[in-house]
Design a protein around this motif. Structure first.
Motif, PDB file in Angstrom:
ATOM      1  N   LYS A  18       0.905  66.574   9.967  1.00  0.00           N
ATOM      2  CA  LYS A  18       1.778  66.712  10.812  1.00  0.00           C
ATOM      3  C   LYS A  18       2.290  67.803  11.725  1.00  0.00           C
ATOM      4  O   LYS A  18       3.043  67.570  12.885  1.00  0.00           O
ATOM      5  CB  LYS A  18       3.176  66.030   9.737  1.00  0.00           C
ATOM      6  N   THR A  59     -12.654  65.968  12.122  1.00  0.00           N
ATOM      7  CA  THR A  59     -12.003  66.487  13.763  1.00  0.00           C
ATOM      8  C   THR A  59     -12.001  67.133  14.969  1.00  0.00           C
ATOM      9  O   THR A  59     -12.194  66.725  15.227  1.00  0.00           O
ATOM     10  CB  THR A  59     -10.799  67.276  13.042  1.00  0.00           C
ATOM     11  N   ALA A  70      -8.182  71.561  21.726  1.00  0.00           N
ATOM     12  CA  ALA A  70      -8.393  71.182  20.636  1.00  0.00           C
ATOM     13  C   ALA A  70      -8.450  71.976  19.800  1.00  0.00           C
ATOM     14  O   ALA A  70      -8.053  71.842  18.755  1.00  0.00           O
ATOM     15  CB  ALA A  70      -8.461  69.599  21.120  1.00  0.00           C
ATOM     16  N   GLY A  87      -0.657  70.461  18.236  1.00  0.00           N
ATOM     17  CA  GLY A  87      -1.590  70.368  18.915  1.00  0.00           C
ATOM     18  C   GLY A  87      -1.319  69.282  20.247  1.00  0.00           C
ATOM     19  O   GLY A  87      -1.420  69.917  21.180  1.00  0.00           O
ATOM     20  N   SER A  88      -0.465  68.176  20.443  1.00  0.00           N
ATOM     21  CA  SER A  88      -0.160  67.670  21.134  1.00  0.00           C
ATOM     22  C   SER A  88       0.730  68.473  22.411  1.00  0.00           C
ATOM     23  O   SER A  88       0.515  68.744  23.389  1.00  0.00           O
ATOM     24  CB  SER A  88       0.349  66.629  21.396  1.00  0.00           C
ATOM     25  N   LEU A  89       2.336  69.460  21.809  1.00  0.00           N
ATOM     26  CA  LEU A  89       2.922  70.469  22.666  1.00  0.00           C
ATOM     27  C   LEU A  89       1.454  71.405  23.072  1.00  0.00           C
ATOM     28  O   LEU A  89       2.165  71.607  24.618  1.00  0.00           O
ATOM     29  CB  LEU A  89       4.373  70.681  22.202  1.00  0.00           C
ATOM     30  N   TYR A  90       0.405  72.172  22.541  1.00  0.00           N
ATOM     31  CA  TYR A  90      -0.086  73.119  22.749  1.00  0.00           C
ATOM     32  C   TYR A  90      -1.203  72.541  24.175  1.00  0.00           C
ATOM     33  O   TYR A  90      -0.923  73.497  25.394  1.00  0.00           O
ATOM     34  CB  TYR A  90      -1.074  74.108  21.516  1.00  0.00           C
ATOM     35  N   ILE A  91      -1.488  71.793  23.533  1.00  0.00           N
ATOM     36  CA  ILE A  91      -2.251  71.260  24.956  1.00  0.00           C
ATOM     37  C   ILE A  91      -1.621  70.702  26.220  1.00  0.00           C
ATOM     38  O   ILE A  91      -2.361  70.988  27.937  1.00  0.00           O
ATOM     39  CB  ILE A  91      -3.206  69.849  24.466  1.00  0.00           C
ATOM     40  N   VAL A  92      -0.940  69.675  26.466  1.00  0.00           N
ATOM     41  CA  VAL A  92       0.173  69.110  26.966  1.00  0.00           C
ATOM     42  C   VAL A  92       0.805  70.631  28.150  1.00  0.00           C
ATOM     43  O   VAL A  92       0.488  70.661  29.107  1.00  0.00           O
ATOM     44  CB  VAL A  92       0.921  68.096  27.298  1.00  0.00           C
ATOM     45  N   PHE A 117      -8.939  70.475  27.879  1.00  0.00           N
ATOM     46  CA  PHE A 117      -9.113  69.523  26.256  1.00  0.00           C
ATOM     47  C   PHE A 117      -9.415  69.957  25.040  1.00  0.00           C
ATOM     48  O   PHE A 117      -8.820  70.174  24.002  1.00  0.00           O
ATOM     49  CB  PHE A 117      -9.131  68.259  26.400  1.00  0.00           C
ATOM     50  N   ALA A 132       0.146  67.918  14.388  1.00  0.00           N
ATOM     51  CA  ALA A 132       0.085  66.801  15.472  1.00  0.00           C
ATOM     52  C   ALA A 132       0.845  67.485  16.295  1.00  0.00           C
ATOM     53  O   ALA A 132       1.277  67.026  17.545  1.00  0.00           O
ATOM     54  CB  ALA A 132       0.024  65.535  14.844  1.00  0.00           C
ATOM     55  N   ILE A 133       2.081  68.041  15.901  1.00  0.00           N
ATOM     56  CA  ILE A 133       3.184  68.312  17.157  1.00  0.00           C
ATOM     57  C   ILE A 133       2.993  69.369  17.466  1.00  0.00           C
ATOM     58  O   ILE A 133       2.553  69.923  18.819  1.00  0.00           O
ATOM     59  CB  ILE A 133       4.262  68.538  16.104  1.00  0.00           C
TER      60      ILE A 133
END
Length: 300
Positions: free
Chosen positions: A79, A283, A231, A85-90, A227, A82-83
């Motif tokens: 979890k 992954t 990632a 990785g998504s914030l970091y990339i965006v 990306f 997911a938080i």
């Protein structure tokens, strides 16, 4: 006879010249084959064994994977990934794109500003984590400084807050990597055909429309590269977490990389640790393989 001997010598020299690169590279190739791919295979084997403090080869099938996905700590780690990785990339892509567009305007001191933006990438994640740990510490960091200026009600204790601590990892990681992403986007911007942009401007296209319909779509390779790199860095993040929060408070900032280390070397559950490492590898492969395939297909 002399000509025949000379011809043989020439062919021998040609053979040596052709074989020399292989001879020079073969030790490095053997080392990589053994210590990278060999140990990947060894980890995969261990994930199906009852290994604990030391490797053993009692085959237990998928038992370690079943235990892994039943662990609450692993669920928290996934979890958090997911938080994070998504914030970091965006956020990295957004800041990197904005900085690249800014520098692409041929502003003064571009080289100096670009160096300032890129400097954090020269630091290790250990240094970054330690520096941000001091900065975010409520007792000596930002909160203490602002309160010393008279704002006694100011509070910024995310690093001690179990619900907000994961976002401190995002802040530190974005600070370190956004300059690198900027460099990737800047290289892409410098490769765009200026004639197309001039033609759009003559047709009356606004600056916003110019970037939305012409510039940004042509940055697709830069977006894909960013990306993949981000990632990959997010999935294997370990040193930043250890230096900044140590995985805490509690398990609030636990990530798969820290989970794998703790279960392998601290809790003496090598089989479960190996299973988590295999999941991380799968992954990364799920991200890398489609990217490599699309790149090879475009080249063909």
């Amino acid at each position: 006879m002399a000509q025949t001997t000379s011809g043989r010598g020439g062919s021998g020299g040609d053979w040596l010249r052709d074989a020399l690169p292989r001879l020079v590279l073969s030790p490095s190739f053997a080392i990589v084959l053994i210590f990278v791919y060999g140990f990947i295979l060894f980890t995969f084997v261990l994930s199906f064994t009852d290994s604990r403090i030391l490797p053993s080869f009692g085959f237990v099938g998928w038992e370690n994977y079943q235990k892994l996905f039943g662990l609450r700590a692993w669920g928290i780690a996934v979890k958090n990934l997911a938080i994070f990785g998504s914030l970091y990339i965006v956020i990295c892509c957004a800041i990197g794109l904005l900085l690249a567009i800014l520098l692409d305007q041929k502003i003064r001191a571009e080289g100096f500003i670009r160096t300032i933006y890129l400097y954090p990438m020269a630091l290790s994640f250990i240094v970054t984590g330690t520096a941000w740990k001091w900065f975010l510490d409520p007792g000596i960091g930002l909160q203490a400084v602002v309160r010393s200026w008279g704002w006694e009600s100011f509070t910024f204790d995310w690093i001690k807050n179990s619900e907000m601590a994961i976002y401190t990892i995002v802040i530190a990681a974005v600070w370190q990597t956004s300059g690198f992403v900027m460099a990737m986007f800047l290289a892409g911007l410098r490769g765009i055909d200026t004639e197309m942009m001039k033609a759009a401007q003559i047709d009356g296209a606004s600056t916003f429309a110019l970037y939305r319909r012409i510039v940004i779509p042509q940055l697709r390779p830069a977006f894909m590269s960013a990306f993949v790199v981000l990632a990959h860095m997010a999935i294997k993040s370990y040193d930043l977490v250890i230096a900044l929060t140590g995985g805490g408070p509690g398990t609030a900032t636990e990530l798969p990389a820290t989970f794998m280390y703790s279960y392998t070397f601290t809790r003496n559950q090598m089989g479960i640790g190996a299973a988590s490492a295999v999941i991380m590898l799968m992954t990364i492969a799920a991200i890398m393989v489609p990217f490599i395939y699309s790149e090879l297909r475009e080249k063909k």
